[in-house]
Write a protein that holds these residues in place. Structure first.
Motif, PDB file in Angstrom:
ATOM      1  N   ARG A 190       0.864  -1.179   0.000  1.00  0.00           N
ATOM      2  CA  ARG A 190       0.000   0.000   0.000  1.00  0.00           C
ATOM      3  C   ARG A 190       0.895   1.222   0.000  1.00  0.00           C
ATOM      4  O   ARG A 190       1.840   1.309   0.781  1.00  0.00           O
ATOM      5  N   ARG A 191       0.571   2.141  -0.916  1.00  0.00           N
ATOM      6  CA  ARG A 191       1.369   3.362  -1.052  1.00  0.00           C
ATOM      7  C   ARG A 191       0.438   4.564  -1.030  1.00  0.00           C
ATOM      8  O   ARG A 191      -0.729   4.453  -1.404  1.00  0.00           O
TER       9      ARG A 191
ATOM     10  N   ARG B  65      -4.769  11.614   1.559  1.00  0.00           N
ATOM     11  CA  ARG B  65      -5.504  10.807   2.546  1.00  0.00           C
ATOM     12  C   ARG B  65      -5.707   9.371   2.073  1.00  0.00           C
ATOM     13  O   ARG B  65      -5.956   8.484   2.878  1.00  0.00           O
ATOM     14  N   ALA B  66      -5.628   9.148   0.777  1.00  0.00           N
ATOM     15  CA  ALA B  66      -5.925   7.826   0.203  1.00  0.00           C
ATOM     16  C   ALA B  66      -4.646   7.017  -0.006  1.00  0.00           C
ATOM     17  O   ALA B  66      -3.547   7.563  -0.065  1.00  0.00           O
ATOM     18  N   ARG B  67      -4.837   5.703  -0.124  1.00  0.00           N
ATOM     19  CA  ARG B  67      -3.717   4.800  -0.391  1.00  0.00           C
ATOM     20  C   ARG B  67      -4.047   3.958  -1.613  1.00  0.00           C
ATOM     21  O   ARG B  67      -5.202   3.656  -1.884  1.00  0.00           O
ATOM     22  N   LEU B  68      -3.000   3.608  -2.335  1.00  0.00           N
ATOM     23  CA  LEU B  68      -3.142   2.745  -3.508  1.00  0.00           C
ATOM     24  C   LEU B  68      -2.573   1.375  -3.195  1.00  0.00           C
ATOM     25  O   LEU B  68      -1.521   1.253  -2.555  1.00  0.00           O
ATOM     26  N   VAL B  69      -3.246   0.352  -3.669  1.00  0.00           N
ATOM     27  CA  VAL B  69      -2.742  -1.011  -3.572  1.00  0.00           C
ATOM     28  C   VAL B  69      -2.010  -1.282  -4.882  1.00  0.00           C
ATOM     29  O   VAL B  69      -2.565  -1.104  -5.963  1.00  0.00           O
ATOM     30  N   THR B  70      -0.740  -1.681  -4.777  1.00  0.00           N
ATOM     31  CA  THR B  70       0.060  -1.982  -5.964  1.00  0.00           C
ATOM     32  C   THR B  70       0.755  -3.332  -5.776  1.00  0.00           C
ATOM     33  O   THR B  70       0.948  -3.794  -4.654  1.00  0.00           O
ATOM     34  N   LEU B  71       1.130  -3.924  -6.878  1.00  0.00           N
ATOM     35  CA  LEU B  71       1.873  -5.185  -6.820  1.00  0.00           C
ATOM     36  C   LEU B  71       3.292  -4.931  -6.327  1.00  0.00           C
ATOM     37  O   LEU B  71       3.939  -3.962  -6.734  1.00  0.00           O
ATOM     38  N   SER B  72       3.781  -5.815  -5.482  1.00  0.00           N
ATOM     39  CA  SER B  72       5.188  -5.805  -5.096  1.00  0.00           C
ATOM     40  C   SER B  72       5.972  -6.537  -6.181  1.00  0.00           C
ATOM     41  O   SER B  72       5.394  -7.077  -7.127  1.00  0.00           O
ATOM     42  N   ASP B  73       7.275  -6.593  -6.043  1.00  0.00           N
ATOM     43  CA  ASP B  73       8.082  -7.369  -6.995  1.00  0.00           C
ATOM     44  C   ASP B  73       7.658  -8.840  -6.992  1.00  0.00           C
ATOM     45  O   ASP B  73       7.583  -9.474  -8.043  1.00  0.00           O
ATOM     46  N   THR B  74       7.364  -9.368  -5.802  1.00  0.00           N
ATOM     47  CA  THR B  74       6.903 -10.754  -5.690  1.00  0.00           C
ATOM     48  C   THR B  74       5.552 -10.928  -6.389  1.00  0.00           C
ATOM     49  O   THR B  74       5.330 -11.925  -7.091  1.00  0.00           O
ATOM     50  N   GLY B  75       4.667  -9.964  -6.219  1.00  0.00           N
ATOM     51  CA  GLY B  75       3.371 -10.005  -6.885  1.00  0.00           C
ATOM     52  C   GLY B  75       3.506  -9.936  -8.392  1.00  0.00           C
ATOM     53  O   GLY B  75       2.811 -10.644  -9.130  1.00  0.00           O
TER      54      GLY B  75
END
Length: 145
Positions: A82-83, A90-100
């Motif tokens: 989450r970034r 105020r909001a956060r984005l869900v992003t893929l990690s390197d593993t994802g």
């Protein structure tokens, strides 16, 4: 329509379920055996640029609470992060990690294998017609286009 066969939507689901099973088996064979079907379905909807949890829940057709729980699990397992959202502090984005990303690449490789099998079985023309028809249907079936 052949009365001995299920409806078209069911046939599409059967094909999708088979691909999903093959992808999960390929991931497990590669050592990624901690993903559940529910988690993988959420990952399928995740925009590579990142998404807000509410948008991800809507696209995955689950409640915000369910999406939040699945994202928590995926984050603990190292598949997503989450970034901060650059457009709203105020909001956060869900992003893929390197593993994802690696898991998604493996999944895409298996999907390509399955599609190659379908192409060989159906022949180029029938496979291309199937794909063209499904792409056309997105115009009236995919509200997230």
């Amino acid at each position: 329509m052949d009365d001995d066969q299920p409806g078209t939507a069911v046939l599409m689901f059967v094909a999708h379920r088979d691909v999903e099973s093959r992808v999960m088996a390929a991931l497990a064979e590669a050592g990624i055996d901690d993903l559940t079907i529910a988690q993988s379905r959420l990952l399928q909807r995740l925009n590579p640029a990142g998404m807000r949890l509410t948008d991800l829940a809507e696209q995955a057709r689950v409640t915000k609470q369910t999406a939040g729980a699945l994202v928590d699990q995926l984050e603990r397992a190292g598949y997503v992060v989450r970034r901060p959202d650059p457009s709203d502090a105020r909001a956060r984005l869900v992003t893929l990690s390197d593993t994802g990303l690696q898991a998604c690449r493996m999944a895409a490789t298996e999907v390509a294998r399955v599609e190659a099998t379908w192409r060989k079985y159906l022949g180029d023309s029938a496979f291309d017609q199937l794909r063209t028809a499904l792409i056309s249907l997105r115009e009236i079936t995919d509200p997230y286009l």
